[in-house]
Design a protein around this motif. Structure first.
Motif, PDB file in Angstrom:
ATOM      1  N   HIS A  63       0.782  -1.184  -0.247  1.00 44.33           N
ATOM      2  CA  HIS A  63      -0.027   0.098  -0.072  1.00 44.33           C
ATOM      3  C   HIS A  63       0.806   1.481   0.196  1.00 44.33           C
ATOM      4  O   HIS A  63       2.109   1.073   0.369  1.00 44.33           O
ATOM      5  N   LEU A  64       0.199   2.350  -0.334  1.00 43.74           N
ATOM      6  CA  LEU A  64       1.161   3.615  -0.081  1.00 43.74           C
ATOM      7  C   LEU A  64       1.314   4.009   1.125  1.00 43.74           C
ATOM      8  O   LEU A  64       2.223   4.475   1.601  1.00 43.74           O
ATOM      9  N   LYS A  65      -0.032   3.745   2.245  1.00 45.27           N
ATOM     10  CA  LYS A  65       0.413   4.005   3.457  1.00 45.27           C
ATOM     11  C   LYS A  65      -0.413   2.851   4.131  1.00 45.27           C
ATOM     12  O   LYS A  65      -1.091   2.115   3.805  1.00 45.27           O
ATOM     13  N   SER A  66       0.220   2.678   5.629  1.00 47.54           N
ATOM     14  CA  SER A  66      -0.025   1.516   6.338  1.00 47.54           C
ATOM     15  C   SER A  66      -1.564   1.682   6.579  1.00 47.54           C
ATOM     16  O   SER A  66      -2.369   0.532   6.469  1.00 47.54           O
ATOM     17  N   SER A  67      -2.087   2.676   6.555  1.00 45.23           N
ATOM     18  CA  SER A  67      -3.638   2.830   7.043  1.00 45.23           C
ATOM     19  C   SER A  67      -4.818   2.480   6.007  1.00 45.23           C
ATOM     20  O   SER A  67      -5.728   2.391   5.958  1.00 45.23           O
ATOM     21  N   VAL A  87       4.186  -3.962   2.907  1.00 51.41           N
ATOM     22  CA  VAL A  87       5.226  -3.168   2.475  1.00 51.41           C
ATOM     23  C   VAL A  87       4.395  -1.959   2.041  1.00 51.41           C
ATOM     24  O   VAL A  87       3.317  -1.905   1.404  1.00 51.41           O
ATOM     25  N   VAL A  88       5.105  -0.839   2.752  1.00 52.24           N
ATOM     26  CA  VAL A  88       4.466   0.530   2.230  1.00 52.24           C
ATOM     27  C   VAL A  88       5.245   1.616   2.009  1.00 52.24           C
ATOM     28  O   VAL A  88       6.598   1.647   2.153  1.00 52.24           O
ATOM     29  N   TRP A  89       4.880   2.682   1.540  1.00 51.79           N
ATOM     30  CA  TRP A  89       5.766   3.813   1.112  1.00 51.79           C
ATOM     31  C   TRP A  89       6.136   4.730   2.301  1.00 51.79           C
ATOM     32  O   TRP A  89       6.771   5.091   2.906  1.00 51.79           O
ATOM     33  N   GLU A  90       4.764   5.015   3.020  1.00 52.81           N
ATOM     34  CA  GLU A  90       4.648   5.679   4.423  1.00 52.81           C
ATOM     35  C   GLU A  90       3.957   4.918   5.417  1.00 52.81           C
ATOM     36  O   GLU A  90       2.786   4.429   5.204  1.00 52.81           O
ATOM     37  N   HIS A  91       4.553   4.731   6.562  1.00 52.91           N
ATOM     38  CA  HIS A  91       4.210   4.142   7.538  1.00 52.91           C
ATOM     39  C   HIS A  91       3.267   5.124   8.530  1.00 52.91           C
ATOM     40  O   HIS A  91       3.978   5.897   9.260  1.00 52.91           O
ATOM     41  N   THR A  93       0.451   3.981  10.716  1.00 55.28           N
ATOM     42  CA  THR A  93      -0.380   3.335  11.838  1.00 55.28           C
ATOM     43  C   THR A  93      -0.137   1.712  11.766  1.00 55.28           C
ATOM     44  O   THR A  93       0.301   1.320  10.594  1.00 55.28           O
ATOM     45  N   GLU A  94      -0.170   1.152  12.719  1.00 56.18           N
ATOM     46  CA  GLU A  94       0.169  -0.384  13.140  1.00 56.18           C
ATOM     47  C   GLU A  94      -1.044  -1.122  12.387  1.00 56.18           C
ATOM     48  O   GLU A  94      -2.339  -0.476  12.509  1.00 56.18           O
ATOM     49  N   GLU A 102       0.900  -8.183  15.711  1.00 55.86           N
ATOM     50  CA  GLU A 102       1.209  -7.010  14.671  1.00 55.86           C
ATOM     51  C   GLU A 102       2.001  -7.586  13.445  1.00 55.86           C
ATOM     52  O   GLU A 102       2.614  -8.411  13.467  1.00 55.86           O
ATOM     53  N   ILE A 103       1.195  -6.861  12.292  1.00 57.75           N
ATOM     54  CA  ILE A 103       2.010  -7.224  11.008  1.00 57.75           C
ATOM     55  C   ILE A 103       3.336  -6.570  10.891  1.00 57.75           C
ATOM     56  O   ILE A 103       2.981  -5.286  10.773  1.00 57.75           O
TER      57      ILE A 103
END
Length: 423
Positions: A63-67, A87-91, A93-94, A102-103
Motif C-alpha cells: 500500500h502507499l500508506k499503512s492505513s 510493504v508501504v511507502w509511508e508508515h 499506523t500499525e 502486529e503485521i
C-alpha cells in the motif's frame, strides 16, 4: 506516486538491501518476493522472508500508506490472514491480525535510491501525448520486437472474445460466426454495428440455401438494412423488393429493418448498398467460405479469394433511380487488408485456439506482409521515432496505446519497465 510503482519496486527488488529492516527495527532478508498474480487478495503470493531470526512463508500486501489496510477493509477479509509483511511507502499506523499480533511493516521510502525515484517521476510527468514519448526512440530493438509480439496476441485475444460470444449464439457454427464478423467489417466503423445486426437477424442456414441466387442474398441484406422501404420506379428495386418479401414469407422472418444505415461522410464506393452487394456476391461465389479461409496462410491467396465486385446494376448506380457512369466496384486491396486484420486473422486465431493448436508464427508472418494501417495513433508514434513497417506492428502499437498508455499502465509495459531499469 501510484501503488503500481511500489509493486514494480518489490517485484524487481529495486531497493537498497543493506540494513533492510522493519519499522520496529528488525532485520529483514528477502529470499523470494512471491508471485505477482494481479488478482483478488494479497498482491504477492508465496513469498519467503526472514524477519529477525524467524523465516516466514506467506503473502505480501503493498500500500502507499499503512492505513490503507483499513481503508480497503482488509481486516474483515480472511484472504489477508496469511500476510507476513506489509510493504508501504509511508508508515502511518500499525496493522494487526485477528489474533492481535502486529503485521511487520517495511517502509520502502527509506531504502529506495533517489535515481530510481527521479526516473519514475520523469516517466510519469504528463507529456503532450504519452509519458515516454521522448524516450521511445531509445528503446532496445530486441525488447521492442518481443513486446510487440506480446501486444499483437493480446489484441487477438481481445478480438476473440466477440468471436466466442457469436459462437455461443450460433450453436458453434463457425461459418455463421465468420458471416457475422465479415458483415460487421464490411460496414466499417459507421455501419458495422447495423451490418452485424442484419447478419444476426438472418439465420445462416438461409444464407446457405439462397447463396446460389445472388439477387436473393442482395434482397435479404438490403431489405434488412431498410434500403428497400418505400416505392421507386426502378425495376431492379422492384425486383429486389419482391424477392425480399417472398423470402420473408418463405422463412417466416420479421420484416423490420435492423437500424438506420449511414451514407453521410462515406465515399460513394463505401455506400452501405455497395458494401452489402459485395457481401452478397462473396457468399454467392463461396458457399463454404470458412473452410476456405481457415486453410489460407498466404496473403496472395486472401487477395484471390476476395476478388469480387457488385451486381451489374451497381456498376452504373450508387443509388436506386440515379444512374452514374459505369464503374466496376471491386474490393480494393486496402479494404481486403482491413478484412484480414479485423476478421480473417482473428477468426483463424480463435479457431486454432479452440482446437488447442499453435499457429502463432504463421499469423505473425501473414500479418507482417500487410501494409501498415494509417490513423492518428500510428502517425503519433511515428512522430516520436517509432515507425511501423507493417500491420503486425501497427496492431501492436494500437494495443499499446489503448490498453497501456491511455490508462497510465507504464509499469505493466515492457517499455516502461525497461526505461526504469536503465535509470
Amino acid at each position: 506516486m501510484k501503488e503500481d510503482f511500489l509493486h514494480y519496486l518489490w517485484k524487481y527488488k529495486k531497493w537498497n538491501t543493506f540494513d533492510l529492516q522493519t519499522t520496529n527495527g528488525e532485520a529483514i532478508s528477502i529470499i523470494q518476493t512471491g508471485q505477482y498474480l494481479q488478482q483478488a487478495g494479497p498482491d504477492f503470493f508465496n513469498a519467503q522472508i526472514v524477519i529477525g531470526n524467524q523465516k516466514w512463508a506467506g503473502n505480501v500486501e503493498i500500500h502507499l500508506k499503512s492505513s490503507d489496510w483499513y481503508v480497503h477493509h482488509h481486516e474483515k477479509d480472511t484472504a489477508y490472514e496469511n500476510v507476513i509483511l506489509h510493504v508501504v511507502w509511508e508508515h502511518d499506523t500499525e496493522v494487526f491480525r485477528k489474533n492481535n499480533s502486529e503485521i511487520p511493516v517495511l517502509e520502502l521510502k527509506n531504502f529506495v535510491d533517489k535515481a530510481v525515484l527521479n526516473n519514475y517521476e520523469q516517466l510519469i510527468v504528463p507529456k503532450s501525448w504519452i509519458f515516454c514519448e521522448k524516450k521511445l526512440k531509445d528503446v532496445d530493438d530486441f525488447l521492442l520486437k518481443n513486446w510487440q509480439e506480446r501486444l499483437f496476441f493480446e489484441r487477438l485475444e481481445r478480438k476473440s472474445k466477440a468471436i466466442y460470444e457469436l459462437l455461443a449464439q450460433t450453436n458453434n457454427d463457425w461459418e455463421a460466426v465468420l458471416f457475422c464478423m465479415l458483415s460487421k467489417n464490411f460496414g466499417l466503423n459507421t455501419n458495422g454495428e447495423v451490418f452485424l445486426k442484419i447478419a444476426q437477424s438472418i439465420p445462416f442456414d438461409i444464407i446457405r440455401k439462397e447463396s446460389f441466387e445472388v439477387e436473393n442474398l442482395e434482397a435479404l441484406l438490403l431489405g434488412k438494412a431498410g434500403l428497400l422501404d418505400g416505392d421507386k420506379e426502378d425495376n431492379y428495386f422492384k425486383d429486389l423488393k419482391f424477392r425480399y418479401f417472398y423470402l420473408l414469407h418463405k422463412y417466416q422472418l420479421e420484416s423490420k429493418s435492423e437500424g438506420q444505415v449511414q451514407f453521410f461522410k462515406h465515399r460513394p464506393d463505401n455506400f452501405p448498398n455497395i458494401r452489402l452487394s459485395q457481401l452478397a456476391h462473396l457468399y454467392h461465389l463461396h458457399q463454404n467460405l470458412f473452410s476456405k479461409i481457415n486453410t489460407i496462410l498466404k496473403l496472395e491467396k486472401v487477395y484471390e479469394l476476395f476478388q469480387l465486385s457488385t451486381s451489374a446494376y451497381w456498376e452504373t448506380h450508387y443509388q436506386f433511380d440515379k444512374e452514374s457512369p459505369k464503374k466496376s466496384k471491386r474490393l480494393s486491396k486496402s479494404f481486403v487488408d482491413l478484412l484480414l486484420i479485423n476478421t480473417i486473422i482473428p477468426v483463424q486465431f480463435a479457431y486454432a485456439k479452440s482446437l488447442g493448436k499453435e499457429m502463432t508464427e504463421d499469423l505473425v508472418a501473414m500479418q507482417a506482409e500487410v501494409s501498415p494501417e494509417k490513423n492518428t495513433i500510428i502517425e503519433k508514434f511515428e512522430s516520436f521515432g517509432l515507425k511501423a513497417a507493417n500491420a503486425f506492428e501497427t496492431q501492436s502499437l494500437l494495443q499499446l496505446k489503448n490498453e497501456y498508455c491511455a490508462g497510465g499502465r507504464c509499469l505493466d509495459c515492457a517499455i516502461g519497465t525497461a526505461l526504469l531499469k536503465n535509470a
